[in-house]
Design a protein around this motif. Structure first.
Motif, PDB file in Angstrom:
ATOM      1  N   ILE A   1     -78.789 -88.194   6.879  1.00 38.20           N
ATOM      2  CA  ILE A   1     -76.924 -88.485   7.235  1.00 38.20           C
ATOM      3  C   ILE A   1     -77.348 -90.032   6.908  1.00 38.20           C
ATOM      4  O   ILE A   1     -77.310 -90.703   6.904  1.00 38.20           O
ATOM      5  CB  ILE A   1     -76.981 -87.786   8.072  1.00 38.20           C
ATOM      6  N   GLU A   2     -76.232 -90.390   6.213  1.00 37.90           N
ATOM      7  CA  GLU A   2     -75.210 -91.470   5.503  1.00 37.90           C
ATOM      8  C   GLU A   2     -75.513 -92.235   6.428  1.00 37.90           C
ATOM      9  O   GLU A   2     -75.140 -93.517   6.251  1.00 37.90           O
ATOM     10  CB  GLU A   2     -74.116 -91.333   4.876  1.00 37.90           C
TER      11      GLU A   2
ATOM     12  N   ASP B   1     -77.073 -80.497   8.258  1.00 37.26           N
ATOM     13  CA  ASP B   1     -76.941 -79.664   6.981  1.00 37.26           C
ATOM     14  C   ASP B   1     -76.714 -78.408   7.295  1.00 37.26           C
ATOM     15  O   ASP B   1     -75.717 -77.247   5.902  1.00 37.26           O
ATOM     16  CB  ASP B   1     -78.698 -79.144   6.362  1.00 37.26           C
ATOM     17  N   SER B   2     -75.428 -77.699   8.320  1.00 36.74           N
ATOM     18  CA  SER B   2     -74.530 -76.778   8.610  1.00 36.74           C
ATOM     19  C   SER B   2     -73.557 -76.651   7.446  1.00 36.74           C
ATOM     20  O   SER B   2     -72.848 -75.659   6.882  1.00 36.74           O
ATOM     21  CB  SER B   2     -74.116 -76.267   9.931  1.00 36.74           C
TER      22      SER B   2
ATOM     23  N   GLY C   1     -71.327 -85.928   8.639  1.00 30.82           N
ATOM     24  CA  GLY C   1     -72.139 -87.491   9.034  1.00 30.82           C
ATOM     25  C   GLY C   1     -72.006 -88.239   7.303  1.00 30.82           C
ATOM     26  O   GLY C   1     -73.227 -89.237   6.729  1.00 30.82           O
ATOM     27  N   THR C   2     -71.244 -87.661   7.237  1.00 27.45           N
ATOM     28  CA  THR C   2     -71.180 -88.181   5.733  1.00 27.45           C
ATOM     29  C   THR C   2     -69.688 -89.088   6.034  1.00 27.45           C
ATOM     30  O   THR C   2     -68.890 -89.335   6.956  1.00 27.45           O
ATOM     31  CB  THR C   2     -70.268 -87.810   4.691  1.00 27.45           C
TER      32      THR C   2
ATOM     33  N   GLN D   1     -78.486 -84.021  21.415  1.00 24.12           N
ATOM     34  CA  GLN D   1     -78.485 -83.424  20.742  1.00 24.12           C
ATOM     35  C   GLN D   1     -78.241 -82.616  19.828  1.00 24.12           C
ATOM     36  O   GLN D   1     -77.278 -81.781  19.726  1.00 24.12           O
ATOM     37  CB  GLN D   1     -80.454 -82.680  21.497  1.00 24.12           C
ATOM     38  N   ARG D   2     -77.775 -83.430  18.752  1.00 23.08           N
ATOM     39  CA  ARG D   2     -78.072 -82.246  17.132  1.00 23.08           C
ATOM     40  C   ARG D   2     -79.705 -82.566  16.774  1.00 23.08           C
ATOM     41  O   ARG D   2     -79.612 -83.368  16.184  1.00 23.08           O
ATOM     42  CB  ARG D   2     -76.982 -83.461  16.419  1.00 23.08           C
ATOM     43  N   ASP D   3     -79.602 -81.170  15.793  1.00 18.61           N
ATOM     44  CA  ASP D   3     -80.648 -81.152  14.591  1.00 18.61           C
ATOM     45  C   ASP D   3     -80.232 -81.159  13.249  1.00 18.61           C
ATOM     46  O   ASP D   3     -78.585 -81.523  13.260  1.00 18.61           O
ATOM     47  CB  ASP D   3     -81.283 -79.622  15.216  1.00 18.61           C
TER      48      ASP D   3
END
Length: 370
Positions: free
Chosen positions: A211-212, A164-165, A170-171, A157-159
């Protein structure tokens, strides 16, 4: 090599705390410099260590003569360039996973280290998990027979707050998705046990994150030795992490290792009744619970031993590249919708590239996207 290795920690984010703990716990290292683009981060790390300076200047860190080894804990997209520069400055290199985002970058890292006579190590600490060590022994000794079926399940699980942190998470340019980031340790374990990969067929999608890259993936691997394996990986599990497991089934035995990071024996069953198995289940079923970051500490012991005494480490640059090539084959299959045979030269690769307007997932995506 000097009796005590001078270390520069490059990147002082979340994962650096674990590295600092191990460098302090394992005799033979002295952290002399903390380097980060955020001066407050670097200063915070340095303040907790004896005789450690803080800097934001990576090049100045490399120029110091009292630094023998750099540990690179920066965003994935910076690993290759920093490792190459460190090698050119005659520093041994430890780099967090993945060693690079692109295969050509990995090759440049290996070449730079070879030319400059320094060692390259990739952090794959789960190879040092006590159950994993014994599973590898069972395969190498022939107790398990030929592994014919395997699998990994990374159900985490990754919220959105996690992604965003940090702006790079996620790029494509700096990170990659669940396969390149979260599941890369487990992919490494799978191919370490099953052998050379012959081909990959995979698909993925972005389920629930802005995310991308992909947050959910499945793949089927065929191995040159005749075995097959599956991969399931996602960061969309709710409400919390379920498991990070490895299963290997051989002609003479079945092993399932679960826990969060393949660190607890869940099943250990063999056709023979050798007393060796009793010792494994009694003394090697899990990592010691009273030692924080046990597997990272074992990694650092291995690095120190090979630097001082020679020999090959359990996970060097070549082993890191081997895993990276399989991960690239998975991404290649994602995009093309075809079975990808190794070895291969990637024809498609958003990893490490400048983002474009086509770099996100969704309806109408090409190839293997679900």
């Amino acid at each position: 090599m000097p009796k005590e290795l001078g270390v520069a920690l490059i990147g002082c984010g979340k994962i650096s705390r674990k590295h600092i703990h191990c460098l302090k716990a394992v005799d033979g290292y002295q952290v002399r410099l903390a380097c980060d683009s955020d001066p407050a981060r670097a200063q915070k790390i340095a303040a907790g260590l004896d005789n450690c300076d803080a800097t934001t200047d990576f090049n100045a860190a490399l120029a110091r003569q009292d630094i023998d080894l750099v540990t690179i804990c920066t965003p994935s997209g910076l690993h290759a360039s920093m490792a190459i520069e460190a090698a050119k400055n005659k520093k041994h290199v430890i780099v967090e996973k993945p060693m690079a985002l692109r295969l050509d970058e990995a090759d440049e890292m290996l070449d730079a280290c070879d030319k400059n006579g320094v060692r390259l190590y990739v952090v794959k600490q789960n190879r040092y998990n006590r159950p994993i060590v014994k599973l590898k022994e069972a395969i190498q000794s022939g107790r398990m027979g030929r592994p014919f079926l395997g699998g990994i399940r990374v159900l985490w699980q990754r919220d959105q707050a996690y992604y965003d942190s940090e702006p790079w998470r996620g790029t494509w340019a700096m990170d990659g998705g669940v396969i390149m980031n979260q599941a890369s340790h487990h992919v490494d374990l799978l191919i370490w046990m099953m052998g050379d990969v012959m081909s990959v067929m995979a698909a993925c999608r972005r389920v629930s994150h802005e995310i991308e890259t992909e947050d959910t993936a499945v793949a089927v691997l065929k191995f040159r030795g005749g075995g097959m394996a599956t991969i399931q990986a996602t960061t969309c599990i709710q409400p919390k992490d379920l498991e990070g497991s490895l299963s290997i089934y051989g002609e003479k035995g079945s092993v399932e290792i679960g826990g969060f990071a393949a660190n607890e024996i869940r099943r250990w069953e063999f056709a023979d009744d050798d007393k060796w198995h009793d010792d494994v289940k009694a003394n090697w079923a899990a990592n010691p619970k009273d030692l924080f970051a046990y597997n990272h500490q074992e990694f650092y012991k291995d690095v120190l031993n090979t630097l001082q005494k020679g020999g090959r480490a359990l996970i060097d640059g070549m082993e890191g590249r081997r895993t990276l090539e399989v991960i690239h084959a998975i991404y290649e299959s994602f995009e093309t919708g075809r079975e990808v045979f190794l070895r291969f030269q990637p024809q498609w690769c958003r990893l490490g590239a400048v983002p474009t307007e086509t770099s996100s997932f969704g309806p109408g995506s090409r190839g293997g996207w679900l």
